[in-house]
Design an enzyme around this catalytic site. Sequence first.
Site, PDB file in Angstrom:
ATOM      1  N   GLY A  79     -72.615  38.448  81.300  1.00  0.00           N
ATOM      2  CA  GLY A  79     -71.700  37.372  81.659  1.00  0.00           C
ATOM      3  C   GLY A  79     -71.128  36.833  80.367  1.00  0.00           C
ATOM      4  O   GLY A  79     -71.021  37.559  79.381  1.00  0.00           O
ATOM      5  N   ASN A  98     -79.439  23.130  89.803  1.00  0.00           N
ATOM      6  CA  ASN A  98     -79.279  23.438  88.385  1.00  0.00           C
ATOM      7  C   ASN A  98     -78.641  22.204  87.743  1.00  0.00           C
ATOM      8  O   ASN A  98     -77.435  21.983  87.873  1.00  0.00           O
ATOM      9  CB  ASN A  98     -78.385  24.670  88.213  1.00  0.00           C
ATOM     10  CG  ASN A  98     -78.283  25.104  86.768  1.00  0.00           C
ATOM     11  OD1 ASN A  98     -78.795  24.423  85.863  1.00  0.00           O
ATOM     12  ND2 ASN A  98     -77.610  26.208  86.533  1.00  0.00           N
ATOM     13  N   ASP A 158     -63.053  35.686  76.976  1.00  0.00           N
ATOM     14  CA  ASP A 158     -63.092  36.088  78.386  1.00  0.00           C
ATOM     15  C   ASP A 158     -62.734  37.570  78.539  1.00  0.00           C
ATOM     16  O   ASP A 158     -61.677  38.021  78.098  1.00  0.00           O
ATOM     17  CB  ASP A 158     -62.087  35.220  79.153  1.00  0.00           C
ATOM     18  CG  ASP A 158     -62.249  35.355  80.655  1.00  0.00           C
ATOM     19  OD1 ASP A 158     -62.600  34.354  81.291  1.00  0.00           O
ATOM     20  OD2 ASP A 158     -62.022  36.461  81.186  1.00  0.00           O
ATOM     21  N   MET A 159     -63.621  38.306  79.180  1.00  0.00           N
ATOM     22  CA  MET A 159     -63.437  39.757  79.301  1.00  0.00           C
ATOM     23  C   MET A 159     -62.139  40.132  80.010  1.00  0.00           C
ATOM     24  O   MET A 159     -61.501  41.123  79.673  1.00  0.00           O
ATOM     25  CB  MET A 159     -64.649  40.351  80.022  1.00  0.00           C
ATOM     26  CG  MET A 159     -64.662  41.843  80.129  1.00  0.00           C
ATOM     27  SD  MET A 159     -64.428  42.716  78.559  1.00  0.00           S
ATOM     28  CE  MET A 159     -66.020  42.528  77.776  1.00  0.00           C
ATOM     29  N   HIS A 189     -77.613  41.983  82.226  1.00  0.00           N
ATOM     30  CA  HIS A 189     -76.950  40.766  82.701  1.00  0.00           C
ATOM     31  C   HIS A 189     -75.801  40.489  81.738  1.00  0.00           C
ATOM     32  O   HIS A 189     -76.021  40.042  80.612  1.00  0.00           O
ATOM     33  CB  HIS A 189     -77.966  39.611  82.720  1.00  0.00           C
ATOM     34  CG  HIS A 189     -77.394  38.300  83.164  1.00  0.00           C
ATOM     35  ND1 HIS A 189     -77.702  37.712  84.372  1.00  0.00           N
ATOM     36  CD2 HIS A 189     -76.515  37.462  82.567  1.00  0.00           C
ATOM     37  CE1 HIS A 189     -77.043  36.583  84.501  1.00  0.00           C
ATOM     38  NE2 HIS A 189     -76.321  36.396  83.408  1.00  0.00           N
ATOM     39  N   ARG A 230     -83.907  24.806  88.534  1.00  0.00           N
ATOM     40  CA  ARG A 230     -83.834  25.756  87.426  1.00  0.00           C
ATOM     41  C   ARG A 230     -84.234  25.016  86.154  1.00  0.00           C
ATOM     42  O   ARG A 230     -83.745  23.910  85.891  1.00  0.00           O
ATOM     43  CB  ARG A 230     -82.401  26.256  87.271  1.00  0.00           C
ATOM     44  CG  ARG A 230     -82.266  27.126  86.054  1.00  0.00           C
ATOM     45  CD  ARG A 230     -80.829  27.356  85.682  1.00  0.00           C
ATOM     46  NE  ARG A 230     -80.783  28.229  84.534  1.00  0.00           N
ATOM     47  CZ  ARG A 230     -79.818  28.200  83.630  1.00  0.00           C
ATOM     48  NH1 ARG A 230     -78.833  27.357  83.735  1.00  0.00           N
ATOM     49  NH2 ARG A 230     -79.846  29.027  82.616  1.00  0.00           N
ATOM     50  N   HIS A 253     -82.304  34.231  81.022  1.00  0.00           N
ATOM     51  CA  HIS A 253     -81.783  34.888  82.243  1.00  0.00           C
ATOM     52  C   HIS A 253     -82.901  35.534  83.062  1.00  0.00           C
ATOM     53  O   HIS A 253     -82.657  36.474  83.820  1.00  0.00           O
ATOM     54  CB  HIS A 253     -80.768  36.006  81.914  1.00  0.00           C
ATOM     55  CG  HIS A 253     -79.535  35.564  81.212  1.00  0.00           C
ATOM     56  ND1 HIS A 253     -78.976  36.287  80.185  1.00  0.00           N
ATOM     57  CD2 HIS A 253     -78.737  34.505  81.400  1.00  0.00           C
ATOM     58  CE1 HIS A 253     -77.885  35.683  79.754  1.00  0.00           C
ATOM     59  NE2 HIS A 253     -77.721  34.586  80.475  1.00  0.00           N
ATOM     60  N   GLU A 289     -79.431  33.862  91.431  1.00  0.00           N
ATOM     61  CA  GLU A 289     -80.536  33.063  90.900  1.00  0.00           C
ATOM     62  C   GLU A 289     -80.909  31.924  91.851  1.00  0.00           C
ATOM     63  O   GLU A 289     -82.072  31.553  91.958  1.00  0.00           O
ATOM     64  CB  GLU A 289     -80.146  32.513  89.521  1.00  0.00           C
ATOM     65  CG  GLU A 289     -80.107  33.613  88.471  1.00  0.00           C
ATOM     66  CD  GLU A 289     -79.155  33.339  87.322  1.00  0.00           C
ATOM     67  OE1 GLU A 289     -77.925  33.383  87.544  1.00  0.00           O
ATOM     68  OE2 GLU A 289     -79.632  33.087  86.210  1.00  0.00           O
ATOM     69  N   GLY A 303     -71.025  38.153  85.692  1.00  0.00           N
ATOM     70  CA  GLY A 303     -69.551  38.188  85.726  1.00  0.00           C
ATOM     71  C   GLY A 303     -68.927  39.501  85.289  1.00  0.00           C
ATOM     72  O   GLY A 303     -68.128  40.091  86.022  1.00  0.00           O
ATOM     73  N   ILE A 304     -69.293  39.986  84.116  1.00  0.00           N
ATOM     74  CA  ILE A 304     -68.693  41.232  83.622  1.00  0.00           C
ATOM     75  C   ILE A 304     -69.350  42.431  84.306  1.00  0.00           C
ATOM     76  O   ILE A 304     -68.671  43.334  84.794  1.00  0.00           O
ATOM     77  CB  ILE A 304     -68.855  41.340  82.086  1.00  0.00           C
ATOM     78  CG1 ILE A 304     -68.180  40.150  81.390  1.00  0.00           C
ATOM     79  CG2 ILE A 304     -68.313  42.670  81.574  1.00  0.00           C
ATOM     80  CD1 ILE A 304     -68.459  40.049  79.890  1.00  0.00           C
ATOM     81  N   ARG A 349     -71.016  34.076  71.268  1.00  0.00           N
ATOM     82  CA  ARG A 349     -72.216  34.160  70.422  1.00  0.00           C
ATOM     83  C   ARG A 349     -72.277  35.497  69.700  1.00  0.00           C
ATOM     84  O   ARG A 349     -71.932  36.529  70.265  1.00  0.00           O
ATOM     85  CB  ARG A 349     -73.477  33.994  71.278  1.00  0.00           C
ATOM     86  CG  ARG A 349     -73.708  32.570  71.714  1.00  0.00           C
ATOM     87  CD  ARG A 349     -74.859  32.472  72.686  1.00  0.00           C
ATOM     88  NE  ARG A 349     -74.406  31.979  73.967  1.00  0.00           N
ATOM     89  CZ  ARG A 349     -75.093  32.041  75.093  1.00  0.00           C
ATOM     90  NH1 ARG A 349     -76.294  32.582  75.099  1.00  0.00           N
ATOM     91  NH2 ARG A 349     -74.601  31.567  76.210  1.00  0.00           N
TER      92      ARG A 349
HETATM   93  P1  AMP Z   1     -70.506  34.688  84.026  1.00  0.00           P
HETATM   94  O1  AMP Z   1     -70.956  34.008  82.765  1.00  0.00           O
HETATM   95  O2  AMP Z   1     -71.573  35.510  84.687  1.00  0.00           O
HETATM   96  O3  AMP Z   1     -69.805  33.768  84.982  1.00  0.00           O
HETATM   97  O4  AMP Z   1     -69.396  35.764  83.574  1.00  0.00           O
HETATM   98  C1  AMP Z   1     -68.203  35.384  82.952  1.00  0.00           C
HETATM   99  C2  AMP Z   1     -67.536  36.611  82.395  1.00  0.00           C
HETATM  100  O5  AMP Z   1     -67.229  37.529  83.478  1.00  0.00           O
HETATM  101  C3  AMP Z   1     -66.213  36.341  81.699  1.00  0.00           C
HETATM  102  O6  AMP Z   1     -66.153  37.061  80.483  1.00  0.00           O
HETATM  103  C4  AMP Z   1     -65.189  36.899  82.672  1.00  0.00           C
HETATM  104  O7  AMP Z   1     -64.039  37.362  82.029  1.00  0.00           O
HETATM  105  C5  AMP Z   1     -65.952  38.057  83.260  1.00  0.00           C
HETATM  106  N1  AMP Z   1     -65.297  38.528  84.492  1.00  0.00           N
HETATM  107  C6  AMP Z   1     -65.182  37.902  85.682  1.00  0.00           C
HETATM  108  N2  AMP Z   1     -64.433  38.638  86.531  1.00  0.00           N
HETATM  109  C7  AMP Z   1     -64.055  39.748  85.856  1.00  0.00           C
HETATM  110  C8  AMP Z   1     -63.269  40.897  86.168  1.00  0.00           C
HETATM  111  N3  AMP Z   1     -62.715  41.052  87.370  1.00  0.00           N
HETATM  112  N4  AMP Z   1     -63.093  41.844  85.197  1.00  0.00           N
HETATM  113  C9  AMP Z   1     -63.657  41.696  83.991  1.00  0.00           C
HETATM  114  N5  AMP Z   1     -64.411  40.639  83.631  1.00  0.00           N
HETATM  115  C10 AMP Z   1     -64.601  39.683  84.547  1.00  0.00           C
END
Ligand code: AMP
Length: 397
Positions: free
Chosen positions: A209, A8, A283-284, A207, A90, A179, A381, A329-330, A240
């Site tokens: 994230g 990637n 960030d979640m 998906h 990718r 995605h 992926e 991620g989320i 976004r």
């Molecule tokens: P990604 O773009 O797939 O890497 O996902 C990133 C997102 O996943 C961010 O908003 C992170 O806060 C969220 N994330 C990762 N681990 C956790 C967790 N244990 N609880 C809640 N959200 C998470």
Amino acid sequence: MSKTIAINAGSSSLKWQLYEMPAETVIAKGLVERIGLNDSIFTVKYGEGQKYEVVTDIPDHEIAVKMLLDQLIELNILASYDEITGVGHRVVHGGEYFDKSVIIDDDVIAKIEEVAVFAPLHNPAHLMGIRAFKHLLPDIISVAVFDTAFHASMPREAYLYSLPLAYYNDYKVRKYGAHGTSHRYVSQRAADMLEQPIEDLKIITCHLGNGGSITAVKEGKSVDTSMGFTPLAGITMGTRSGDIDAAVLPYLMKKLDIDIDEMLNILNKKSGLLGLTNGLSSDMRDLQDNKDKEDVKVALDIFYDRIRKYIGSYVAAMDGADAIVFTAGIGENSAVVRSEIVKGLSWFGVELDETENAKFGEHIISTKDSKIKVLLIPTDEELMIARDVEALRPSFK
Ligand code: AMP
């Protein structure tokens, strides 16, 4: 047996994963960051938790790839360059040209270049990676795996915008989605886990994230997806906006006295969860830690609401659904988010088993009686890229 590398390439980075195929074992993986800048960071992870890291100036992608191959030999991961028998790249955008992964030749390179207008930050960077590998390993199979390809199966009513048709015919303005490799991977895994042929299933893949998209997968094919002409559309994301009324743009541009580039920058980088929480976080994890704050509560409610509505609309688009999948991620890590989304879908007969929902890793998280099954499936992926290389190997001359 063959060793296949999944790549990637970004404008200043190169993320890679080396597989033993067909066993699908990850032998090593790593990242080169800050390519073209001072103090580039070169990392390799291998063996049982071993790590090699060096900070040095890496001026371009070809030097990064050469350093990577040489280091794999140095670390005794490879005996020689010849051991690598395939490379998969990718590629974010394939335009309307590609509905599946393809072996890269001059014509494919020209098309990736042509559609770079739709992904100006990504496609040129992927081409740097493609050219670097072609130069250093000219004789092995090289495959492009497109994020858009899985969505090429969308019917016209899903991919056309309600604009004058000439803009599609003349300028290719349409929904392309994103995605795709992740949606393809998790929908196939879902069919495996449910022990049913994918051709018999209607699956909604979420998906979630930092960027997020929802896809309706009917009989193994994407029939609709929430991202659009660009990855700005769809659900509320980390930074976004997702879907908004286009008329907001000129109104705000006048009020704020800004041009269209600044407006798009706001929609891409300062909106979504970050914007709704007045800049607190995109960030979640941070938001879950602060969910008692009023702004955060509203932001999370909006996030859940948009996802639920997409799921509902895809039940309608497919005239039913057998499974909902959470990934990224989320989707993979937040039991709270999954639970909140599903709570609003009880009318469809969806019910989570909260004991299962609290667990991590690939498994079914709905109750036995749930009308629509809910699955947690970590996406992969890179593995999909390596598999596509192997699948195309017999056609490589
Ligand atoms: P990604 O773009 O797939 O890497 O996902 C990133 C997102 O996943 C961010 O908003 C992170 O806060 C969220 N994330 C990762 N681990 C956790 C967790 N244990 N609880 C809640 N959200 C998470």
